[in-house]
Design a protein around this motif. Sequence first.
Motif, PDB file in Angstrom:
ATOM      1  N   UNK A 131       4.696  11.462  12.710  1.00  0.00           N
ATOM      2  CA  UNK A 131       5.298  10.981  13.955  1.00  0.00           C
ATOM      3  C   UNK A 131       6.284   9.839  13.707  1.00  0.00           C
ATOM      4  N   UNK A 132       6.337   9.364  12.468  1.00  0.00           N
ATOM      5  CA  UNK A 132       7.275   8.301  12.125  1.00  0.00           C
ATOM      6  C   UNK A 132       6.802   6.910  12.485  1.00  0.00           C
ATOM      7  N   UNK A 133       5.499   6.728  12.737  1.00  0.00           N
ATOM      8  CA  UNK A 133       5.014   5.406  13.116  1.00  0.00           C
ATOM      9  C   UNK A 133       3.823   4.951  12.280  1.00  0.00           C
ATOM     10  N   UNK A 134       3.740   5.411  11.032  1.00  0.00           N
ATOM     11  CA  UNK A 134       2.663   4.981  10.157  1.00  0.00           C
ATOM     12  C   UNK A 134       2.876   3.528   9.758  1.00  0.00           C
ATOM     13  N   UNK A 135       1.854   2.697   9.945  1.00  0.00           N
ATOM     14  CA  UNK A 135       1.913   1.304   9.530  1.00  0.00           C
ATOM     15  C   UNK A 135       1.449   1.199   8.077  1.00  0.00           C
ATOM     16  N   UNK A 136       2.324   0.695   7.208  1.00  0.00           N
ATOM     17  CA  UNK A 136       2.004   0.575   5.795  1.00  0.00           C
ATOM     18  C   UNK A 136       2.680  -0.667   5.231  1.00  0.00           C
ATOM     19  N   UNK A 137       2.327  -1.021   4.021  1.00  0.00           N
ATOM     20  CA  UNK A 137       2.881  -2.205   3.371  1.00  0.00           C
ATOM     21  C   UNK A 137       3.745  -1.776   2.198  1.00  0.00           C
ATOM     22  N   UNK A 138       5.066  -1.893   2.306  1.00  0.00           N
ATOM     23  CA  UNK A 138       5.935  -1.446   1.203  1.00  0.00           C
ATOM     24  C   UNK A 138       5.810  -2.315  -0.041  1.00  0.00           C
ATOM     25  N   UNK A 139       5.202  -3.489   0.095  1.00  0.00           N
ATOM     26  CA  UNK A 139       5.044  -4.405  -1.038  1.00  0.00           C
ATOM     27  C   UNK A 139       3.581  -4.541  -1.452  1.00  0.00           C
ATOM     28  N   UNK A 165       7.711   7.314 -11.298  1.00  0.00           N
ATOM     29  CA  UNK A 165       8.216   8.163 -12.368  1.00  0.00           C
ATOM     30  C   UNK A 165       8.016   9.636 -12.050  1.00  0.00           C
ATOM     31  N   UNK A 166       6.972   9.942 -11.283  1.00  0.00           N
ATOM     32  CA  UNK A 166       6.679  11.323 -10.902  1.00  0.00           C
ATOM     33  C   UNK A 166       7.351  11.718  -9.586  1.00  0.00           C
ATOM     34  N   UNK A 167       8.183  10.817  -9.037  1.00  0.00           N
ATOM     35  CA  UNK A 167       8.909  11.075  -7.779  1.00  0.00           C
ATOM     36  C   UNK A 167       7.960  11.335  -6.607  1.00  0.00           C
ATOM     37  N   UNK A 168       6.857  10.588  -6.563  1.00  0.00           N
ATOM     38  CA  UNK A 168       5.915  10.690  -5.451  1.00  0.00           C
ATOM     39  C   UNK A 168       6.100   9.473  -4.553  1.00  0.00           C
ATOM     40  N   UNK A 169       6.424   9.698  -3.298  1.00  0.00           N
ATOM     41  CA  UNK A 169       6.664   8.625  -2.336  1.00  0.00           C
ATOM     42  C   UNK A 169       5.343   7.949  -1.977  1.00  0.00           C
ATOM     43  N   UNK A 170       5.323   6.620  -2.010  1.00  0.00           N
ATOM     44  CA  UNK A 170       4.096   5.868  -1.774  1.00  0.00           C
ATOM     45  C   UNK A 170       4.106   5.173  -0.416  1.00  0.00           C
ATOM     46  N   UNK A 171       3.006   5.328   0.318  1.00  0.00           N
ATOM     47  CA  UNK A 171       2.737   4.556   1.533  1.00  0.00           C
ATOM     48  C   UNK A 171       1.402   3.846   1.296  1.00  0.00           C
ATOM     49  N   UNK A 172       1.457   2.582   0.851  1.00  0.00           N
ATOM     50  CA  UNK A 172       0.265   1.822   0.525  1.00  0.00           C
ATOM     51  C   UNK A 172      -0.127   0.857   1.626  1.00  0.00           C
ATOM     52  N   UNK A 173      -1.319   0.295   1.480  1.00  0.00           N
ATOM     53  CA  UNK A 173      -1.803  -0.660   2.469  1.00  0.00           C
ATOM     54  C   UNK A 173      -2.226  -0.029   3.773  1.00  0.00           C
ATOM     55  N   UNK A 174      -2.575   1.252   3.744  1.00  0.00           N
ATOM     56  CA  UNK A 174      -2.977   1.980   4.952  1.00  0.00           C
ATOM     57  C   UNK A 174      -4.499   2.022   5.028  1.00  0.00           C
ATOM     58  N   UNK A 175      -5.047   1.881   6.212  1.00  0.00           N
ATOM     59  CA  UNK A 175      -6.495   1.968   6.406  1.00  0.00           C
ATOM     60  C   UNK A 175      -6.787   2.843   7.623  1.00  0.00           C
ATOM     61  N   UNK A 176      -8.083   3.160   7.812  1.00  0.00           N
ATOM     62  CA  UNK A 176      -8.477   3.956   8.970  1.00  0.00           C
ATOM     63  C   UNK A 176      -8.664   5.418   8.646  1.00  0.00           C
ATOM     64  N   UNK A 177      -8.680   6.236   9.678  1.00  0.00           N
ATOM     65  CA  UNK A 177      -8.920   7.673   9.556  1.00  0.00           C
ATOM     66  C   UNK A 177      -7.778   8.363   8.809  1.00  0.00           C
ATOM     67  N   UNK A 178      -8.133   9.197   7.825  1.00  0.00           N
ATOM     68  CA  UNK A 178      -7.125   9.855   6.999  1.00  0.00           C
ATOM     69  C   UNK A 178      -6.260  10.825   7.805  1.00  0.00           C
ATOM     70  N   UNK A 179      -6.890  11.642   8.642  1.00  0.00           N
ATOM     71  CA  UNK A 179      -6.124  12.598   9.448  1.00  0.00           C
ATOM     72  C   UNK A 179      -5.153  11.871  10.376  1.00  0.00           C
ATOM     73  N   UNK A 180      -5.607  10.769  10.962  1.00  0.00           N
ATOM     74  CA  UNK A 180      -4.742  10.003  11.852  1.00  0.00           C
ATOM     75  C   UNK A 180      -3.574   9.383  11.100  1.00  0.00           C
ATOM     76  N   UNK A 181      -3.819   8.971   9.852  1.00  0.00           N
ATOM     77  CA  UNK A 181      -2.746   8.383   9.052  1.00  0.00           C
ATOM     78  C   UNK A 181      -1.648   9.403   8.781  1.00  0.00           C
ATOM     79  N   UNK A 182      -2.038  10.637   8.471  1.00  0.00           N
ATOM     80  CA  UNK A 182      -1.042  11.681   8.223  1.00  0.00           C
ATOM     81  C   UNK A 182      -0.292  12.011   9.513  1.00  0.00           C
ATOM     82  N   UNK A 183      -1.013  12.070  10.623  1.00  0.00           N
ATOM     83  CA  UNK A 183      -0.366  12.334  11.908  1.00  0.00           C
ATOM     84  C   UNK A 183       0.640  11.240  12.236  1.00  0.00           C
TER      85      UNK A 183
END
Length: 257
Positions: free
Chosen positions: A222-230, A200-218
Motif C-alpha cells: 500500500x506504500x505506507x510501511x513504516x521502517x527505518x532506512x538507517x 550485494x545480492x540486490x535485495x531491497x531492505x526494509x529494516x526496523x519493522x515490527x508487528x504482524x508479518x502479513x500486515x507489514x507486507x500489506x
Amino acid sequence: MPRPMKCRKVCHFPQILEFLPVDVNTGSEAVILAVDEYETIRLIDKEGFSQEQCAAFMQIARTTVQRIYESARKKLADAIVDGRPLRIEGGDFWICNGQDVNCGQNDCFKQIFHQEYKIEKGEYIMRVAVTYENGQVFQHFGHTEQFKVYDVQEGKIVDSKIVDTNGRGHGALAGVLTALNADVLICGGIGGGAQTALEAANIKLYGGVSGNADNAVAALLAGNLEYNPNIKCNHHAQHHSEDHACGEHGCGEHHCE
C-alpha cells in the motif's frame, strides 16, 4: 581497448567485516581486503582448494586467482605484522544463488535450499521475504529460524510459504534469500555485514519493522510501511563500527562482464 573485467563468483559472503587489534592505534589506516580476495583465502587456505580448483569455483582464470590470492596474502600480512585494522569491502563479484549446476559443492546450503524450496517466479512476480516467528516480524535477522515468503503480482499477494532456515546465521541468511530468489526483505534489527550482503545480492531492505508479518507486507504494497532506512543491530554496534561504506562493491557497480 582494455579487456573487460570478469566478475568473480563468491559463495560465502563474510559474516564479520572488520577486525581491530586490541591495542589499535586510532591513527592507523585500515587494510582493505576485497570480498573476492577474501573468497580466495577462504577457498585455498581454509577449504584446501588448489588454485586451479579455486579458479573453476570462482569462474575465472587461474592466473587471475593467483594474482588475487597473492594480493590478499600481502594485505593479511600487512594487517598482522603492522597491527593495522582489517576491513572487508569492495571488489568485483557476484553472490552465488545455488542454481549453478557446475558449483561442485554438493553440500552447498544454497543448492539445498534452491532444490528444497524451489518456488517458480514469473517475470512479473515480486518476492518478499519477512523474518518470521509466530505470525510476527522477528526482530533479529541473524537469529531468524524462519522466513515467510510472499509472491506479489500486480500489487496483490498470490502465494505465500514459510521457509525454515535450519539455523543459518547472518551472512549465510543472505545466501538463503538469494537461493529463494527474494527481491525484498522486511525485518527488525539487522547488522551492517548482513546489510552489505543483501545489497550485494540486490535485495531491497526494509529494516526496523515490527508487528504482524502479513500486515507489514500489506503496508508495503500500500506504500505506507513504516521502517527505518538507517537501521543498525545494537548487538553488532556494540562490538564494531559499521560506518564503512556500503554499495561500493559488486558487479552492478563495476559493470564487469
